[in-house]
Scaffold this active site. Structure first.
Site, PDB file in Angstrom:
ATOM      1  N   TYR A   1       5.455  12.782   0.971  1.00 41.96           N
ATOM      2  CA  TYR A   1       4.517  11.680   0.700  1.00 41.96           C
ATOM      3  C   TYR A   1       5.141  10.722  -0.305  1.00 41.96           C
ATOM      4  CZ  TYR A   1       0.441   8.957  -0.630  1.00 41.96           C
ATOM      5  OH  TYR A   1      -0.412   7.902  -0.879  1.00 41.96           O
TER       6      TYR A   1
ATOM      7  N   SER B   1       1.843   3.248  -3.874  1.00 44.08           N
ATOM      8  CA  SER B   1       1.112   4.267  -4.648  1.00 44.08           C
ATOM      9  C   SER B   1       1.893   4.542  -5.927  1.00 44.08           C
ATOM     10  CB  SER B   1       1.032   5.569  -3.833  1.00 44.08           C
ATOM     11  OG  SER B   1       0.603   6.651  -4.627  1.00 44.08           O
TER      12      SER B   1
HETATM   13  P1  NDP Z   1      -8.668   6.948   3.653  1.00 49.67           P
HETATM   14  O1  NDP Z   1      -8.319   8.268   4.263  1.00 49.67           O
HETATM   15  O2  NDP Z   1     -10.061   6.754   3.191  1.00 49.67           O
HETATM   16  O3  NDP Z   1      -8.292   5.772   4.659  1.00 49.67           O
HETATM   17  C1  NDP Z   1      -7.099   5.793   5.389  1.00 49.67           C
HETATM   18  C2  NDP Z   1      -7.151   4.741   6.481  1.00 49.67           C
HETATM   19  O4  NDP Z   1      -5.883   4.747   7.166  1.00 49.67           O
HETATM   20  C3  NDP Z   1      -8.227   5.029   7.507  1.00 49.67           C
HETATM   21  O5  NDP Z   1      -8.869   3.827   7.844  1.00 49.67           O
HETATM   22  C4  NDP Z   1      -7.450   5.572   8.697  1.00 49.67           C
HETATM   23  O6  NDP Z   1      -8.092   5.180   9.905  1.00 49.67           O
HETATM   24  C5  NDP Z   1      -6.123   4.839   8.569  1.00 49.67           C
HETATM   25  N1  NDP Z   1      -5.049   5.570   9.225  1.00 49.67           N
HETATM   26  C6  NDP Z   1      -4.500   6.755   8.843  1.00 49.67           C
HETATM   27  N2  NDP Z   1      -3.568   7.136   9.730  1.00 49.67           N
HETATM   28  C7  NDP Z   1      -3.515   6.171  10.687  1.00 49.67           C
HETATM   29  C8  NDP Z   1      -2.761   6.004  11.866  1.00 49.67           C
HETATM   30  N3  NDP Z   1      -1.841   6.891  12.258  1.00 49.67           N
HETATM   31  N4  NDP Z   1      -2.971   4.905  12.620  1.00 49.67           N
HETATM   32  C9  NDP Z   1      -3.895   3.997  12.236  1.00 49.67           C
HETATM   33  N5  NDP Z   1      -4.641   4.081  11.138  1.00 49.67           N
HETATM   34  C10 NDP Z   1      -4.450   5.171  10.364  1.00 49.67           C
HETATM   35  O7  NDP Z   1      -7.640   6.769   2.436  1.00 49.67           O
HETATM   36  P2  NDP Z   1      -7.381   5.552   1.437  1.00 49.67           P
HETATM   37  O8  NDP Z   1      -8.278   4.418   1.694  1.00 49.67           O
HETATM   38  O9  NDP Z   1      -7.329   6.124   0.096  1.00 49.67           O
HETATM   39  O10 NDP Z   1      -5.879   5.198   1.855  1.00 49.67           O
HETATM   40  C11 NDP Z   1      -5.448   3.911   2.194  1.00 49.67           C
HETATM   41  C12 NDP Z   1      -4.021   3.724   1.715  1.00 49.67           C
HETATM   42  O11 NDP Z   1      -3.991   3.804   0.298  1.00 49.67           O
HETATM   43  C13 NDP Z   1      -3.023   4.772   2.211  1.00 49.67           C
HETATM   44  O12 NDP Z   1      -1.821   4.113   2.545  1.00 49.67           O
HETATM   45  C14 NDP Z   1      -2.820   5.668   1.004  1.00 49.67           C
HETATM   46  O13 NDP Z   1      -1.566   6.301   1.020  1.00 49.67           O
HETATM   47  C15 NDP Z   1      -2.938   4.654  -0.108  1.00 49.67           C
HETATM   48  N6  NDP Z   1      -3.248   5.170  -1.429  1.00 49.67           N
HETATM   49  C16 NDP Z   1      -4.376   5.925  -1.647  1.00 49.67           C
HETATM   50  C17 NDP Z   1      -4.644   6.399  -2.918  1.00 49.67           C
HETATM   51  C18 NDP Z   1      -5.814   7.274  -3.205  1.00 49.67           C
HETATM   52  O14 NDP Z   1      -5.837   7.936  -4.264  1.00 49.67           O
HETATM   53  N7  NDP Z   1      -6.829   7.321  -2.349  1.00 49.67           N
HETATM   54  C19 NDP Z   1      -3.779   6.063  -4.049  1.00 49.67           C
HETATM   55  C20 NDP Z   1      -2.623   5.285  -3.704  1.00 49.67           C
HETATM   56  C21 NDP Z   1      -2.390   4.842  -2.456  1.00 49.67           C
HETATM   57  P3  NDP Z   1      -8.328   6.137  11.163  1.00 49.67           P
HETATM   58  O15 NDP Z   1      -8.444   7.535  10.665  1.00 49.67           O
HETATM   59  O16 NDP Z   1      -9.569   5.596  11.791  1.00 49.67           O
HETATM   60  O17 NDP Z   1      -7.127   5.907  12.002  1.00 49.67           O
HETATM   61  C1  8X3 Z   2      -2.228   8.678  -3.795  1.00 50.71           C
HETATM   62  C2  8X3 Z   2      -2.133   8.939  -5.257  1.00 50.71           C
HETATM   63  O1  8X3 Z   2      -1.219  10.540  -7.016  1.00 50.71           O
HETATM   64  O2  8X3 Z   2      -2.270  11.518  -5.048  1.00 50.71           O
HETATM   65  O3  8X3 Z   2      -1.154   7.938  -3.346  1.00 50.71           O
HETATM   66  O4  8X3 Z   2      -0.093  10.518  -4.901  1.00 50.71           O
HETATM   67  S1  8X3 Z   2      -1.380  10.450  -5.554  1.00 50.71           S
END
Ligand code: NDP
Ligand code: 8X3
Length: 253
Positions: free
Chosen positions: A153, A140
């Site tokens: 985080y 991220s």
């Molecule tokens: P979502 O919340 O839409 O998706 C998160 C996914 O992670 C879900 O499929 C969830 O599945 C899974 N997950 C979370 N915790 C667990 C766990 N303990 N075990 C197994 N699966 C888990 O968020 P995003 O798609 O945005 O996030 C995906 C990744 O991208 C993350 O690592 C996030 O930190 C990263 N990210 C996101 C950004 C954003 O702005 N959205 C920016 C930068 C990075 P379920 O709940 O079914 O377990």
């Molecule tokens: C998710 C992006 O800027 O909320 O990783 O940390 S930010």
């Protein structure tokens, strides 16, 4: 079989978009997450739309025993995983260091760091046996710069950044590519999870900007995974055009 791609956190957001993108390119998928019904729906949708095979594995990446049990018991025809997308992750809360909930901290570090370590170690023997593979780690912008109230985080994503580099060095001898992907604001369920269901605060995150979508990030990951065998993108930061880094946004008034 075509390539086998294992995507963690494929029930939502970026992971689900990756599943859709790789399925459209006819790869067979192992998809994981905690929400069993969603995994079943994704499997059904992608198998019928693209004529590929999808194997859902339901586990919490924080649970070391469950991770190894699920991956160690993969049927023989599913073991030749060539791409692992370590995407599962979350943020919980946006609180000052002295106020933040300790359980939130533990959940973030256990999921974003320990989960990534467990899944990677469980999958690696299958890549090492093939003398090739590609691991994509979801970082991220929060792993590049620390922001106010980002504390644990940010720490978890800095750890992903460090592990991404460490894995590339140690896995060099096994011909395994390692790529770090570092998105800025992506509109998924991420903010709703971070703000514990408060849709108004979650929506404000994206106010006045056109955020990235999960599909945008999936497109970039797919590109990284589609390059010739001798080319590896090590690290890639992507943001919406209206975001410069973790701090600076050009929001419409
Ligand atoms: P979502 O919340 O839409 O998706 C998160 C996914 O992670 C879900 O499929 C969830 O599945 C899974 N997950 C979370 N915790 C667990 C766990 N303990 N075990 C197994 N699966 C888990 O968020 P995003 O798609 O945005 O996030 C995906 C990744 O991208 C993350 O690592 C996030 O930190 C990263 N990210 C996101 C950004 C954003 O702005 N959205 C920016 C930068 C990075 P379920 O709940 O079914 O377990
Ligand atoms: C998710 C992006 O800027 O909320 O990783 O940390 S930010």
């Amino acid at each position: 079989m075509n390539n086998i791609v294992l995507i963690t956190g494929a029930t939502s957001g970026i992971g689900k978009a990756c599943a859709q993108k790789f399925a459209a390119a006819k790869h067979n998928l192992i998809i994981t997450g905690r929400r069993k019904e969603r995994l079943a729906t994704v499997k059904l949708e992608l198998e019928s739309a693209h004529g590929i095979k999808v194997l859902p594995l339901c586990f919490d990446v924080q649970d070391k025993a469950a991770v190894f049990a699920a991956i160690n018991s993969l049927p023989a025809e599913w073991q030749a995983i060539s791409i692992l997308i370590n995407n599962a992750g979350l943020a919980l809360g946006r609180d000052s260091f002295e106020d933040a909930d300790l359980t939130d901290w533990e959940t973030m570090l256990n999921t974003n760091v320990h989960g990534l370590l467990y899944v990677s170690r469980a999958v690696l023997p299958f890549m090492i046996a093939q003398k090739k593979g590609h691991i994509v780690n979801m970082g991220s912008v929060a792993g590049k710069e620390v922001y106010e109230k980002g504390n644990a985080y940010c720490a978890s994503k800095f750890a992903v950044d460090a592990l991404n580099r460490a894995m590339r060095i140690d896995l060099l001898k096994h011909n395994i590519k390692v790529t770090g992907i570092h998105p800025g604001a992506v509109e998924t369920e991420f903010s709703l999870v971070r703000y514990k269901g408060d849709a108004a605060i979650a929506d404000a995150t994206y106010k006045g900007i056109t955020p990235l979508t999960g599909a945008d990030v999936a497109e970039v990951i797919f590109y990284c995974c589609s390059l010739p065998a001798h080319v590896c993108i090590n690290d890639l930061v992507l943001t919406p055009t209206q975001q410069a880094d973790a701090f600076y946004f050009n929001r419409n008034q």
